[in-house]
Scaffold this active site. Sequence first.
Site, PDB file in Angstrom:
ATOM      1  N   ARG A  76      27.923  34.088  28.264  1.00  0.00           N
ATOM      2  CA  ARG A  76      28.000  35.316  28.750  1.00  0.00           C
ATOM      3  C   ARG A  76      26.966  35.647  29.638  1.00  0.00           C
ATOM      4  O   ARG A  76      27.492  35.885  31.091  1.00  0.00           O
ATOM      5  CB  ARG A  76      28.019  36.392  27.808  1.00  0.00           C
ATOM      6  CG  ARG A  76      28.956  38.318  28.710  1.00  0.00           C
ATOM      7  CD  ARG A  76      29.088  38.855  26.926  1.00  0.00           C
ATOM      8  NE  ARG A  76      29.458  39.890  28.314  1.00  0.00           N
ATOM      9  CZ  ARG A  76      28.477  41.349  27.547  1.00  0.00           C
ATOM     10  NH1 ARG A  76      28.152  41.479  27.080  1.00  0.00           N
ATOM     11  NH2 ARG A  76      29.413  42.284  28.342  1.00  0.00           N
ATOM     12  N   HIS A  80      27.524  36.787  34.776  1.00  0.00           N
ATOM     13  CA  HIS A  80      26.897  37.870  34.668  1.00  0.00           C
ATOM     14  C   HIS A  80      25.484  37.638  35.592  1.00  0.00           C
ATOM     15  O   HIS A  80      25.625  38.011  36.867  1.00  0.00           O
ATOM     16  CB  HIS A  80      26.500  38.686  33.725  1.00  0.00           C
ATOM     17  CG  HIS A  80      27.195  39.085  32.778  1.00  0.00           C
ATOM     18  ND1 HIS A  80      27.822  41.046  33.269  1.00  0.00           N
ATOM     19  CD2 HIS A  80      29.017  38.870  32.518  1.00  0.00           C
ATOM     20  CE1 HIS A  80      28.776  40.595  32.695  1.00  0.00           C
ATOM     21  NE2 HIS A  80      29.005  40.019  31.664  1.00  0.00           N
ATOM     22  N   ASP A  81      25.179  35.577  35.786  1.00  0.00           N
ATOM     23  CA  ASP A  81      23.957  35.938  36.441  1.00  0.00           C
ATOM     24  C   ASP A  81      24.645  35.385  38.209  1.00  0.00           C
ATOM     25  O   ASP A  81      25.197  35.418  38.853  1.00  0.00           O
ATOM     26  CB  ASP A  81      23.400  34.835  36.065  1.00  0.00           C
ATOM     27  CG  ASP A  81      22.130  34.465  36.884  1.00  0.00           C
ATOM     28  OD1 ASP A  81      21.369  35.652  37.437  1.00  0.00           O
ATOM     29  OD2 ASP A  81      22.051  33.704  36.860  1.00  0.00           O
ATOM     30  N   ASP A  88      20.927  32.429  40.564  1.00  0.00           N
ATOM     31  CA  ASP A  88      19.591  32.732  40.052  1.00  0.00           C
ATOM     32  C   ASP A  88      18.654  33.575  39.798  1.00  0.00           C
ATOM     33  O   ASP A  88      17.522  33.907  40.085  1.00  0.00           O
ATOM     34  CB  ASP A  88      19.267  33.284  41.877  1.00  0.00           C
ATOM     35  CG  ASP A  88      19.791  34.868  42.183  1.00  0.00           C
ATOM     36  OD1 ASP A  88      20.021  35.655  41.024  1.00  0.00           O
ATOM     37  OD2 ASP A  88      19.661  35.209  43.045  1.00  0.00           O
ATOM     38  N   SER A  90      19.105  36.191  38.973  1.00  0.00           N
ATOM     39  CA  SER A  90      18.867  38.121  39.382  1.00  0.00           C
ATOM     40  C   SER A  90      18.907  38.803  37.822  1.00  0.00           C
ATOM     41  O   SER A  90      18.700  39.831  37.988  1.00  0.00           O
ATOM     42  CB  SER A  90      19.432  38.033  40.690  1.00  0.00           C
ATOM     43  OG  SER A  90      21.106  38.032  40.243  1.00  0.00           O
ATOM     44  N   ASN A 105      25.844  45.251  31.678  1.00  0.00           N
ATOM     45  CA  ASN A 105      24.945  44.673  31.753  1.00  0.00           C
ATOM     46  C   ASN A 105      24.293  45.167  30.323  1.00  0.00           C
ATOM     47  O   ASN A 105      23.583  44.052  30.044  1.00  0.00           O
ATOM     48  CB  ASN A 105      24.647  43.496  32.466  1.00  0.00           C
ATOM     49  CG  ASN A 105      25.349  43.129  34.088  1.00  0.00           C
ATOM     50  OD1 ASN A 105      26.020  42.515  33.393  1.00  0.00           O
ATOM     51  ND2 ASN A 105      24.185  43.212  34.754  1.00  0.00           N
ATOM     52  N   HIS A 203      35.345  32.671  25.930  1.00  0.00           N
ATOM     53  CA  HIS A 203      36.339  33.433  25.182  1.00  0.00           C
ATOM     54  C   HIS A 203      36.485  32.589  23.668  1.00  0.00           C
ATOM     55  O   HIS A 203      36.658  33.912  23.040  1.00  0.00           O
ATOM     56  CB  HIS A 203      37.093  34.383  25.431  1.00  0.00           C
ATOM     57  CG  HIS A 203      36.568  35.499  26.654  1.00  0.00           C
ATOM     58  ND1 HIS A 203      37.022  35.786  27.344  1.00  0.00           N
ATOM     59  CD2 HIS A 203      35.627  35.334  27.410  1.00  0.00           C
ATOM     60  CE1 HIS A 203      37.138  36.428  28.389  1.00  0.00           C
ATOM     61  NE2 HIS A 203      35.845  36.554  27.961  1.00  0.00           N
ATOM     62  N   THR A 261      37.975  30.846  14.534  1.00  0.00           N
ATOM     63  CA  THR A 261      37.016  30.036  14.729  1.00  0.00           C
ATOM     64  C   THR A 261      35.860  30.620  15.163  1.00  0.00           C
ATOM     65  O   THR A 261      35.315  30.241  16.830  1.00  0.00           O
ATOM     66  CB  THR A 261      37.511  28.706  15.489  1.00  0.00           C
ATOM     67  OG1 THR A 261      37.512  28.838  16.489  1.00  0.00           O
ATOM     68  CG2 THR A 261      38.083  27.756  14.065  1.00  0.00           C
TER      69      THR A 261
END
Length: 340
Positions: A76, A80-81, A88, A90, A105, A203, A261
């Site tokens: 995850r 999000h990066d 990079d 960030s 975040n 997911h 699972t």
Amino acid sequence: MGKTEFCAYKASSHHKVLMLLFFVILCLSFFPPLSSSSSLSFDFYTGTCPAAEMMVKDTVRSASDLDPTIPGKLLRLLFHDCFVEGCDASVLLQGNGTELSDPANKSLGGFSVIDAAKRVLEIFCPETVSCADILALAARDAVEFAGGPNIQIPTGRRDGRISLAANVRPNIIDTSFTLDEMAKVFTAKGLSMDDIVTLSGAHTIGTAHCSSFNDRFKLDSNGNLTLIDSSLDRQYAAHLTKMCPSGAIDDSVTVSNDPSTPLLFDNQYYRILLEHKGLFQSDSALLNDERTRNRVLEFANNQDSFYERWAVSFSKLTGIGVKTDDEGEIRQSCSLSNNR
């Protein structure tokens, strides 16, 4: 004749200029410059830190053994990066107004694993391996340790210096998105409709807070379940209401994305979609749209097909907006830019 002797060979005076040019070019082919490649490569650290990938993998393995939820957190974190400023690192920068300060975040995890890997690498290969590469490799390894495929990805990313909270919301996928809304964001990143279905398979591991899905159902004044989203299985919705009472906001409560699972990276995610048990609206959208339904069915019935496609889509994901050469830096600490 050895390479050194060969490169030192002296031509006759008659052909001195031409032969000198020839040998210079030949010597360069034997001994290429040590500067960074202008693009990612599979042997980027061969000459500067050959054990880099092994050190990252060992760090992820140790962390995952201690905490089986680590793989989902690292995967995850990578998403999000890469979706905001590109891959990079960030999202790792701390401070007021950075990406981390955006509420979207707030629940990210896995930072300690990246920091641990960076500390080891700074001991053996100081100022060499970027946090962006560490994060991409760690997420790759996390999938493997959760039972998923072992794939190769190129390295050579550099760390970005820009991290702004204002750039987060326009670029990440919200769990309430329709397929069209997801497609708009994915397309802007160079990703296809197939990539949406494949990467949503992330997911299959990980957890979510109630606030990311409890708007899909509610209880009436008599305590009876009232579905808002008819694409959600009623029995599953009833189970979720017990874990997340309607209107309750409790960040301490998490629900597994995959109830069958939850710690295994497998194709069970697609099977639960067929049962209308996708936790998010963005999950259910994949089954309900003819543009993606067939791929969901394929992955639900064939795990090997999912794994093969995952290797392709994950490689594309980790190549979004990468910075190379002088476009970024190699941070000494993943949470701080070098110029701070």
